[in-house]
Motif scaffolding. Structure first.
Motif, short mmCIF file in Angstrom:
data_model
loop_
_atom_site.label_atom_id
_atom_site.label_comp_id
_atom_site.label_asym_id
_atom_site.label_seq_id
_atom_site.Cartn_x
_atom_site.Cartn_y
_atom_site.Cartn_z
N MET A 3 49.45 68.06 34.40
CA MET A 3 48.46 67.86 33.49
C MET A 3 47.19 67.88 34.20
SD MET A 3 47.71 66.62 30.18
CE MET A 3 46.17 66.08 29.38
N LEU A 4 47.27 67.43 35.56
CA LEU A 4 46.05 67.31 36.43
C LEU A 4 45.87 68.59 37.09
CD1 LEU A 4 43.81 65.71 37.73
CD2 LEU A 4 45.42 65.28 39.73
N ARG A 5 46.79 69.51 37.27
CA ARG A 5 46.82 70.61 38.09
C ARG A 5 46.44 71.68 36.85
NH1 ARG A 5 52.03 73.66 40.66
NH2 ARG A 5 51.57 75.38 39.52
N THR A 6 46.83 71.64 35.63
CA THR A 6 46.41 72.52 34.72
C THR A 6 44.91 72.51 34.26
OG1 THR A 6 48.53 72.36 33.68
CG2 THR A 6 46.87 73.16 32.15
N CYS A 7 44.31 70.95 34.42
CA CYS A 7 43.16 70.64 33.89
C CYS A 7 42.28 71.39 34.94
CB CYS A 7 42.84 69.40 34.03
SG CYS A 7 41.25 68.91 33.34
N PHE A 8 42.74 71.07 36.32
CA PHE A 8 41.80 71.72 37.57
C PHE A 8 41.86 73.23 37.38
CE2 PHE A 8 41.89 73.38 42.00
CZ PHE A 8 40.81 72.78 42.39
N VAL A 9 42.75 73.78 36.95
CA VAL A 9 42.87 75.31 37.02
C VAL A 9 42.17 75.64 35.94
CG1 VAL A 9 44.23 77.47 36.51
CG2 VAL A 9 45.28 75.67 37.98
N MET A 10 41.98 75.21 34.80
CA MET A 10 41.09 75.50 33.66
C MET A 10 39.57 75.21 34.01
SD MET A 10 43.39 73.92 30.39
CE MET A 10 42.02 74.39 29.21
N ILE A 11 39.37 74.14 34.70
CA ILE A 11 37.85 73.83 34.87
C ILE A 11 37.33 75.00 36.08
CG2 ILE A 11 36.37 72.36 36.30
CD1 ILE A 11 37.98 70.06 34.94
N THR A 12 38.25 75.26 36.99
CA THR A 12 38.09 76.27 37.99
C THR A 12 37.62 77.73 37.28
OG1 THR A 12 39.47 75.09 39.57
CG2 THR A 12 38.77 77.73 40.16
N ILE A 13 38.53 78.07 36.25
CA ILE A 13 38.41 79.29 35.39
C ILE A 13 37.10 79.24 34.90
CG2 ILE A 13 39.29 80.66 33.68
CD1 ILE A 13 42.08 80.07 35.07
N ALA A 14 36.70 78.14 33.98
CA ALA A 14 35.60 78.06 33.39
C ALA A 14 34.42 78.14 34.11
CB ALA A 14 35.58 76.57 32.63
#
Length: 63
Positions: A3-14
């Protein structure tokens, strides 16, 4: 952890999209064209007046 990795990827893409998209939109907007200083009508009218005065002068001289 996933979940932390997915959240980091989503924040980076945003973040990448928020930085790139405004500049892409601003680059696509064309600048307004300047208004024409003369549309040619006044030039044509001036030439017509000069030609009429020349014709009047020539007619007056030969009459």
């Amino acid at each position: 952890m996933e979940m932390l990795r997915t959240c980091f990827v989503m924040i980076t893409i945003a973040l990448v999209f928020s930085l790139l998209l405004p500049s892409a939109n601003a680059a696509q907007v064309p600048a307004p064209a300047p208004s024409p200083s003369s549309d040619g009508v006044s030039v044509d009218q001036g030439i017509a007046y000069v030609l009429m005065l020349v014709a009047l002068a020539v007619t007056y001289i030969f009459h």
